[in-house]
Scaffold this motif. Sequence first.
Motif, short mmCIF file in Angstrom:
data_model
loop_
_atom_site.label_atom_id
_atom_site.label_comp_id
_atom_site.label_asym_id
_atom_site.label_seq_id
_atom_site.Cartn_x
_atom_site.Cartn_y
_atom_site.Cartn_z
N LYS A 168 15.69 39.74 57.72
CA LYS A 168 15.46 41.18 57.64
C LYS A 168 16.64 41.93 57.04
O LYS A 168 16.59 43.17 56.89
CB LYS A 168 15.16 41.73 59.04
N ALA A 169 17.71 41.22 56.68
CA ALA A 169 18.91 41.87 56.17
C ALA A 169 18.60 42.71 54.94
O ALA A 169 17.83 42.30 54.07
CB ALA A 169 19.96 40.82 55.84
N ASP A 170 19.17 43.90 54.89
CA ASP A 170 19.09 44.80 53.75
C ASP A 170 17.72 45.46 53.58
O ASP A 170 17.61 46.69 53.57
CB ASP A 170 19.49 44.07 52.46
N LEU A 171 16.67 44.66 53.49
CA LEU A 171 15.35 45.20 53.17
C LEU A 171 14.71 45.94 54.34
O LEU A 171 14.11 47.00 54.17
CB LEU A 171 14.42 44.08 52.69
N TRP A 172 14.79 45.37 55.53
CA TRP A 172 14.11 45.95 56.70
C TRP A 172 14.57 47.38 57.00
O TRP A 172 13.73 48.27 57.16
CB TRP A 172 14.30 45.05 57.90
N PRO A 173 15.88 47.66 57.06
CA PRO A 173 16.30 49.04 57.32
C PRO A 173 15.81 50.01 56.25
O PRO A 173 15.43 51.15 56.56
CB PRO A 173 17.84 48.96 57.33
N LYS A 174 15.81 49.59 55.01
CA LYS A 174 15.34 50.46 53.93
C LYS A 174 13.86 50.79 54.10
O LYS A 174 13.43 51.91 53.81
CB LYS A 174 15.57 49.79 52.58
N LEU A 175 13.09 49.83 54.57
CA LEU A 175 11.66 50.05 54.77
C LEU A 175 11.41 50.95 55.98
O LEU A 175 10.63 51.91 55.92
CB LEU A 175 10.95 48.71 54.97
N VAL A 176 12.09 50.67 57.08
CA VAL A 176 11.89 51.42 58.31
C VAL A 176 12.28 52.89 58.14
O VAL A 176 11.60 53.79 58.63
CB VAL A 176 12.69 50.79 59.47
N PHE A 177 13.36 53.13 57.41
CA PHE A 177 13.85 54.50 57.25
C PHE A 177 13.30 55.19 56.00
O PHE A 177 13.72 56.28 55.64
CB PHE A 177 15.38 54.51 57.22
N GLY A 178 12.33 54.55 55.37
CA GLY A 178 11.63 55.19 54.26
C GLY A 178 12.39 55.25 52.95
O GLY A 178 12.04 56.02 52.06
#
Length: 205
Positions: A168-178
């Motif tokens: 989930k590194a890098d991509l997951w936070p970008k997706l969750v926070f829009g």
Amino acid sequence: MTADAVQVRRGRKFDQVLDGAREIFLRDGYEGASVDDIARAAGVSKATLYSYFPDKRLLFKEVASAQCQLQAEEAMTTLDLTQPPDRVLRQVARTFLGFIYSDMGQRIFRICVAEADRFPELGREFYQSGPMLMRNALVGYLTQAQARGEVRIDDMDLAADQFAELCKADLWPKLVFGLKQSFTDGEITRVVDGAVDTFMARYGP
């Protein structure tokens, strides 16, 4: 209500109700989904819908569980557990990311988070029906791989959880926070390769 009666109904309109409910939950969210709209989308009466599910909470739990379990089971059928970790872990990572980054996976996740305070069991159902199945399968594979001398792991559960987080590194936070709505294959490959390389650097023989 007997178990046999439930089984008979499953054979008739159970899946039909789930299909309608899935459509409305994903469109309107848990709170916004009305029983009238679900019944209409499913092509059944409200009485029929209630005969399967006495309340909306149980219906959502079934929708989320069924979808996650389907994804997990499909993933398991594509894995060759006799292959070395470098290959299997890449397959596991892509399957895992394919679901959590899909429209369906994201919507179910957001509904579970939004309703966590009022219905904490929704999150537990979501986790147990999908992510936990994948986690258990990964633990089982790593145990076999260790028996073959391909990894060295003291805490299998922790190692499996760490691998999921690496994916989930890098991509997951970008997706969750829009910040981003989708990712290219190159972006996913970069994260998957990094996750496998980091995991094997820690747990390789």
